[in-house]
Design a protein around this motif. Structure first.
Motif, short mmCIF file in Angstrom:
data_model
loop_
_atom_site.label_atom_id
_atom_site.label_comp_id
_atom_site.label_asym_id
_atom_site.label_seq_id
_atom_site.Cartn_x
_atom_site.Cartn_y
_atom_site.Cartn_z
N ALA A 68 29.33 -16.85 -36.68
CA ALA A 68 28.50 -15.48 -35.83
C ALA A 68 27.99 -14.45 -36.91
CB ALA A 68 29.62 -15.20 -35.32
N THR A 69 26.68 -13.49 -36.24
CA THR A 69 26.45 -13.15 -37.30
C THR A 69 27.35 -11.66 -37.75
OG1 THR A 69 25.21 -12.09 -35.44
CG2 THR A 69 24.48 -13.85 -37.04
N ALA A 70 26.86 -10.45 -39.14
CA ALA A 70 27.41 -9.63 -39.09
C ALA A 70 28.01 -8.77 -37.83
CB ALA A 70 27.09 -9.66 -40.62
N PRO A 71 28.72 -7.76 -37.79
CA PRO A 71 28.98 -7.02 -36.80
C PRO A 71 27.53 -6.00 -37.23
CG PRO A 71 30.52 -6.34 -38.38
CD PRO A 71 29.78 -8.20 -38.55
N ALA A 75 45.38 1.42 -47.76
CA ALA A 75 44.60 2.59 -47.45
C ALA A 75 43.09 1.41 -47.28
CB ALA A 75 44.22 3.31 -48.50
N ALA A 76 43.25 0.39 -48.28
CA ALA A 76 41.71 -0.15 -48.73
C ALA A 76 41.52 -0.79 -47.94
CB ALA A 76 41.84 -1.03 -50.11
N LEU A 77 42.02 -1.49 -46.54
CA LEU A 77 42.35 -2.23 -45.82
C LEU A 77 41.70 -1.16 -44.47
CD1 LEU A 77 45.27 -4.61 -45.84
CD2 LEU A 77 43.34 -5.20 -46.18
N ALA A 78 42.61 -0.38 -44.52
CA ALA A 78 41.48 0.67 -43.21
C ALA A 78 40.19 0.55 -42.63
CB ALA A 78 42.11 1.88 -43.06
N ASP A 79 39.43 0.17 -44.04
CA ASP A 79 38.04 0.67 -43.38
C ASP A 79 37.75 -0.96 -44.69
OD1 ASP A 79 38.34 3.15 -42.86
OD2 ASP A 79 38.46 3.80 -44.74
N ALA A 80 38.28 -1.56 -44.55
CA ALA A 80 37.49 -3.03 -45.26
C ALA A 80 36.97 -4.32 -44.08
CB ALA A 80 38.52 -3.70 -46.24
N GLU A 81 35.78 -4.18 -44.08
CA GLU A 81 35.05 -4.92 -43.51
C GLU A 81 35.24 -6.38 -43.89
OE1 GLU A 81 30.39 -5.24 -41.80
OE2 GLU A 81 30.89 -3.59 -41.47
N VAL A 82 35.24 -7.18 -45.06
CA VAL A 82 34.98 -8.39 -46.07
C VAL A 82 36.66 -7.62 -47.28
CG1 VAL A 82 33.40 -9.17 -47.49
CG2 VAL A 82 32.31 -8.47 -45.71
N ILE A 83 37.19 -9.11 -46.98
CA ILE A 83 37.86 -9.09 -48.28
C ILE A 83 36.99 -10.28 -49.11
CG2 ILE A 83 39.60 -10.46 -49.02
CD1 ILE A 83 41.04 -8.80 -46.43
N VAL A 84 37.24 -10.15 -50.24
CA VAL A 84 36.23 -11.15 -51.04
C VAL A 84 37.35 -11.76 -52.52
CG1 VAL A 84 34.60 -10.97 -52.96
CG2 VAL A 84 33.88 -9.52 -51.13
N ALA A 137 46.69 -3.45 -39.88
CA ALA A 137 46.94 -3.19 -41.64
C ALA A 137 44.69 -3.34 -41.13
CB ALA A 137 47.03 -2.98 -42.26
N ALA A 138 44.15 -3.61 -40.85
CA ALA A 138 42.52 -3.77 -41.28
C ALA A 138 41.49 -4.28 -39.79
CB ALA A 138 42.46 -4.96 -42.29
N PRO A 139 41.85 -3.56 -39.21
CA PRO A 139 41.19 -2.81 -37.58
C PRO A 139 39.91 -3.84 -37.69
CG PRO A 139 41.82 -0.56 -38.35
CD PRO A 139 41.94 -1.80 -39.72
N ARG A 140 38.89 -3.10 -39.09
CA ARG A 140 37.24 -3.75 -39.19
C ARG A 140 37.18 -5.13 -39.66
NH1 ARG A 140 34.24 0.74 -42.04
NH2 ARG A 140 32.33 -0.69 -40.78
N LEU A 141 38.42 -5.42 -40.24
CA LEU A 141 37.74 -6.73 -40.81
C LEU A 141 37.12 -7.81 -40.35
CD1 LEU A 141 38.73 -8.10 -43.33
CD2 LEU A 141 40.82 -9.11 -42.71
N SER A 142 36.73 -8.26 -40.77
CA SER A 142 35.46 -9.56 -40.34
C SER A 142 34.81 -10.75 -41.02
CB SER A 142 33.81 -8.04 -39.46
OG SER A 142 33.27 -9.27 -39.02
N ALA A 143 35.27 -10.05 -42.32
CA ALA A 143 34.93 -11.86 -42.98
C ALA A 143 35.89 -12.24 -44.06
CB ALA A 143 33.54 -11.72 -43.28
#
Length: 366
Positions: free
Chosen positions: A15-18, A80-89, A104-110
C-alpha cells in the motif's frame, strides 16, 4: 523428500504511504512526505552499515536522528521515539516489534529492513496492524552468490588438493597428468533451491560451460530451463554433480535436507558448498565424509554457528571453513543501507516498495 519453497522476491505491491504531516520537495518539484523515522539495530552496527552519503539521504528523506539507535524498545528514550515514529529503519539486532511495541508506536506504518530476513523482529502483530515491510535481502544475496560462484569454480579446479600437494612437493611435477580430470569445462554443478541466491548463482554460472542441475519442488522444468538448468530430483542431483551448492531456506522441512544418505550418493571427490544455514546439512555425517577424504567442502554456516574448538572442520585440508561471512561484509554492508534509502524514497513519494515482504510468503521464506 523434504519439500521446500523458493525464497523469491515476488508479490503484490504494498500500500502507499499515508498522508504526511509536512511536505518538502525533491529536485524536480514533486512533493514528498518527510515522515518521522527511527533506526533500530545493534548500536555498533549503524556506523558500519550506513555510509555518509546514505546517511545524508536518510536524513533528507525523513525526520531521523542519526545519533539515536534503538536496540531495546523498552527504555524511556525508545518509547519517546516510538510515539511519533512512522517508519522503523531496522538492521541486525532490531528487537521484536510485538504488540506492546506497536501500542507504543500508534503511527508506525512501515518497517524498512536494511538486511535479509525479517523473521527475527517482524511479528504476527505487525501483519495484523497492516504494516508495510521491505527487506534488503536481494542486496545481501549478491555477495553470497559471488562467494558461491568462486567456491564452485575453484572446487572444480581442485584448488585445495593442488595447493596441498604443491606445498608438500616444492618441486617440478606433471600437474596436467596428475589432474587430468580437473577443470570447469562440462563439469556438473547442482543447485539446491531456486532462492534469490540460488537464482543469482545460476545466472553467474551460465557463461562458464557448466552443466547446471536444479532441485526445487516449486520450480517446474520449463522455469528451470529459463534459469539455464535442468530440473531433477534431489537424489539425482547429489549423485550426478561434481559440486552441490545449498541455497534453500531454513524451515522445519529442510532440516538435514542433505543428510548422510544423500552425502553418500555424492561421487568421490565431489564438493559440498553450504552458504545457506548449518541446519540444512547433517553436520556429523558431513564430518565423517570429509574426514575420510572422500568429499571436499566449502562451509560458511555451521550448527552451532561457532563450532567447538576441537571440531575437525577447522583443520582438515579439504575443507574451507569461514565464519558466516559469505553475505555482506565490510563495504558490502553499504549496499544494504543504500537499498533501505531507496525504499524510504519510494515510501515518501507514495510509491509501493520495490522489494516488499508479504505476510502470505513468510512461512516459505528464509
Amino acid at each position: 523428500m523434504n519439500p521446500y519453497p523458493a525464497d523469491t522476491a515476488t508479490g503484490t505491491p504494498a500500500a502507499t504511504a499515508p498522508t504526511p504531516d509536512r511536505e518538502d520537495t525533491v529536485p524536480d518539484g514533486r512533493p514528498v512526505c518527510r515522515p518521522r523515522a527511527v533506526l533500530a539495530m545493534h548500536r555498533e552496527l549503524a556506523g558500519r552499515l550506513i555510509d555518509p552519503h546514505t546517511l545524508a539521504r536518510l536524513t533528507a528523506l525523513a525526520d531521523l536522528d542519526p545519533g539515536l539507535v534503538l536496540d531495546d524498545f523498552g527504555t524511556p528514550e525508545a518509547r519517546a521515539a516510538l510515539a511519533d515514529a512512522e517508519v522503523i529503519v531496522s538492521g541486525w539486532g532490531c528487537p521484536p516489534i510485538d504488540e506492546e511495541v506497536l501500542d507504543a508506536a500508534p503511527r508506525l506504518s512501515a518497517v524498512i529492513h536494511a538486511a535479509g530476513s525479517v523473521k527475527h523482529h517482524v511479528t504476527e502483530a505487525c501483519w495484523r496492524r497492516g504494516l508495510q515491510v521491505t527487506s534488503a535481502a536481494w542486496a545481501n544475496a549478491l555477495p553470497v552468490a559471488e562467494y558461491t560462484v568462486a567456491a564452485v569454480l575453484l572446487a572444480n579446479k581442485r584448488l585445495l588438493e593442488i595447493r596441498e600437494e604443491y606445498r608438500l612437493r616444492r618441486a617440478p611435477h606433471d600437474w596436467q597428468l596428475a589432474y587430468a580430470t580437473a577443470g570447469n569445462y562440462r563439469r556438473t554443478v547442482g543447485i539446491v533451491g531456486a532462492s534469490r541466491i540460488g537464482r543469482r548463482v545460476l545466472e553467474l554460472l551460465r557463461p562458464h560451460d557448466l552443466d547446471l542441475l536444479l532441485h526445487d519442488p516449486y520450480v517446474d522444468p520449463a522455469e528451470a530451463a529459463r534459469l539455464g538448468a535442468r530440473a531433477v530430483e534431489l537424489d539425482e542431483l547429489c549423485a550426478a554433480s561434481d559440486v552441490v551448492s545449498v541455497h534453500a531456506p531454513e524451515l522445519p522441512a529442510t532440516r538435514h535436507l542433505i543428510d548422510g544418505r544423500r552425502l553418500a550418493l555424492m561421487r568421490d571427490g565431489a564438493t559440498l558448498v553450504n552458504t545457506s544455514r548449518g541446519s540444512l546439512v547433517d553436520q556429523e555425517a558431513l564430518v565423517r565424509e570429509v574426514s575420510s577424504g572422500r568429499l571436499d567442502a566449502v562451509i560458511d554456516v555451521t550448527e552451532p554457528e561457532v563450532l567447538p574448538a576441537d571440531s575437525p572442520l577447522y583443520d582438515l585440508p579439504n575443507v574451507v571453513l569461514t565464519p558466516h561471512v559469505a553475505g555482506s561484509l565490510g563495504g558490502e554492508l553499504h549496499r544494504m543501507a543504500a537499498a533501505a534509502a531507496d525504499e524510504l524514497a519510494r515510501y515518501t513519494a507514495g510509491l509501493p516498495f520495490a522489494h516488499p515482504v508479504l505476510a502470505e510468503d513468510e512461512h516459505r521464506t528464509a
